[in-house]
Design a protein around this motif. Sequence first.
Motif, PDB file in Angstrom:
ATOM      1  N   LEU A   1       1.185  -1.171  -0.346  1.00 40.03           N
ATOM      2  CA  LEU A   1       0.346  -0.161   0.341  1.00 40.03           C
ATOM      3  C   LEU A   1       0.651   0.796   0.107  1.00 40.03           C
ATOM      4  CD1 LEU A   1      -2.882   1.688   0.693  1.00 40.03           C
ATOM      5  CD2 LEU A   1      -2.758   1.532   2.944  1.00 40.03           C
ATOM      6  N   GLU A   2       0.772   2.129  -1.319  1.00 36.61           N
ATOM      7  CA  GLU A   2       1.747   3.313  -1.440  1.00 36.61           C
ATOM      8  C   GLU A   2       0.900   4.192  -0.839  1.00 36.61           C
ATOM      9  OE1 GLU A   2       3.125   2.875  -5.255  1.00 36.61           O
ATOM     10  OE2 GLU A   2       4.943   2.377  -4.219  1.00 36.61           O
ATOM     11  N   LEU A   3       1.082   4.667   0.591  1.00 39.68           N
ATOM     12  CA  LEU A   3       0.379   6.522   0.419  1.00 39.68           C
ATOM     13  C   LEU A   3       0.836   7.892   0.108  1.00 39.68           C
ATOM     14  CD1 LEU A   3      -0.859   5.622   4.430  1.00 39.68           C
ATOM     15  CD2 LEU A   3      -1.561   4.677   2.234  1.00 39.68           C
ATOM     16  N   THR A   4       0.424   8.436  -0.846  1.00 40.48           N
ATOM     17  CA  THR A   4       1.306   9.084  -1.396  1.00 40.48           C
ATOM     18  C   THR A   4       0.646  10.927  -1.265  1.00 40.48           C
ATOM     19  OG1 THR A   4       0.364   9.020  -3.788  1.00 40.48           O
ATOM     20  CG2 THR A   4       2.577   7.765  -3.085  1.00 40.48           C
ATOM     21  N   ALA A   5       1.184  11.689  -2.198  1.00 43.60           N
ATOM     22  CA  ALA A   5       0.341  13.318  -2.270  1.00 43.60           C
ATOM     23  C   ALA A   5      -0.688  13.132  -3.067  1.00 43.60           C
ATOM     24  CB  ALA A   5       1.233  14.222  -2.985  1.00 43.60           C
TER      25      ALA A   5
END
Length: 572
Positions: free
Chosen positions: A128-132
């Motif tokens: 899970l990649e949490l980015t802007a």
Amino acid sequence: MEGTAVALTPTRRGGDDDFMVRALFLASLFFVSSQPASGQALGVLHITVVVVDAEGQATPVPRHVLLVSDNPAIAPPRQVVTALDGTADLRLRPGNYTVESDRPVAFRGKAYQWTQMVDVAAGRDALLELTAANADVEPVTSATTTATPPLENDPSFLLPQWQDSVVAIWTPHTHASGVVVDAKGLIATNQRAIGNATAVEVQLTPEVKVTARVLAVDPVRDVAVLWIDPKVAASVRPVPLGCGQAAKPSVADGQALFTISAPLREQKGMTSGTVSRVEPHSIESDFGLAPGSAGGPVFTAGGGVVGITSVVDNKDESRRGASRVVRIDDACEVVASAEKKMKDAAPPEGTHLPVEPTRPFPMNALKDAAQRRTGSLTPYQMSSSDFDIAFITPVLTFAAQYQPEQAAGRERSRDPRPPDAESAVARLLMDFGNWSGYVADFPPVLLIRVTPKLVEGFWTTVARGAARTQGVSLPPIKHFKSGVSRMRAFCGDAEVRPIHPFTLEHRVSESDAINEGLYVFDPGALGPHCGTVKLVLYSDKEPEKGDVRVVDPSALQEIWQQFAPYRANESG
């Protein structure tokens, strides 16, 4: 029963015992329901949290608290905190989950928070990649941060963003921190921290250490600027001091400040403090700096650089416990002076120097080896015309420090050694003066200690003899022959450079001091494989005249064997 919520409530019919039985039964049902079904392995959820800075570089979000909930919810959410690299791993049973921020994080004037759903399959990894791009983003306000006034940046970003830019500085006498401030290889540090050193080494990572040139020193401003090979510094992002900017970050009493340092034999870390006094050339705060860590950059919560930490003179009782920060304007003046000097000078060599082994000596192996040396803690010793030389291993320092009954060797009544001989051995193994902090955690290295001999002058001997003829007996009045200038070590015909050429400072009187040499070597550098190991010693009195001594092969074998548990652990 996987994923099934048990919605039964125990009653008190049948008395308290019946109530407890029912409660335990229902708890066991819930426990079973929360376990993976037969044949279903747990999956691993890998989470990364990253935002982008003004220069377009990905910046990890450290220490960000995330809540992970089952869908549908059958238990309170689990809490996970990201590491300094913005990652977190969590083992979960198969199912669907909601991952959400516990609270927003502030970065460059914006508040980021995440709410995402993810599936975890049995026995498989999920990312899970949490980015802007998938965050809820708002301007920073008092409603989105707990600080007053609202913070533009969360201070947690400072350490992962700038820790690689903070370096460790080694001199023969001291250890300090420094900060890379220019892509050409300039490093700013505190002048008091490095003293009057002309030989300086800079360690950028546990594996990379290079020679540095002292380019500019200003004792009044309390700033020194070093220069390393620009090619070595190319991988490091310089910390912008803002020297050319008219507006500098403001500092006021009660304000929170943050410093990053590289303490002696510890990982780099960030320390917070509160401003207690602001002066034209310095800031006073309550930073609790570890020994040997002065010289690091000081930031505001928003990331602006306001100074460099300094060594504090604690003679003033009213300021005992305070930390001094050299203001950034003074640092900029010395950096500008260094930039002028480097224009017509060749850059220093970037040859990598020896470094400490990164793997520690296992404590269990040290304890076992120390116990086997009961009654025999005297290190191997040899002499030259001017010096006494001792070979010291971690086994000996550990035994002397933590096995006092072994340090005594035998009961005093049975030990044939005179008391002064015992105290001399204890001093060799326990008193390392200004470098005691380095030896304290038993680094896996070989120490060669070179101590000037004590001798009595000719006329002093004559005077004592004359006094004896008058019935007056005077004790020998001795002085040190000469301090240690340097030592060279050879494995066969190849010279071996020490990891550190330390100097131990000993104050003989208010006006006189004597220096010992403490040379640190990799445990595999000098051993039986060399064939012959020889030392060449130079005194302060005759710095160009070397005194050659060959190490006894049997002693070399014994020293080598003391590191056998360390080598065995490495191969295992």
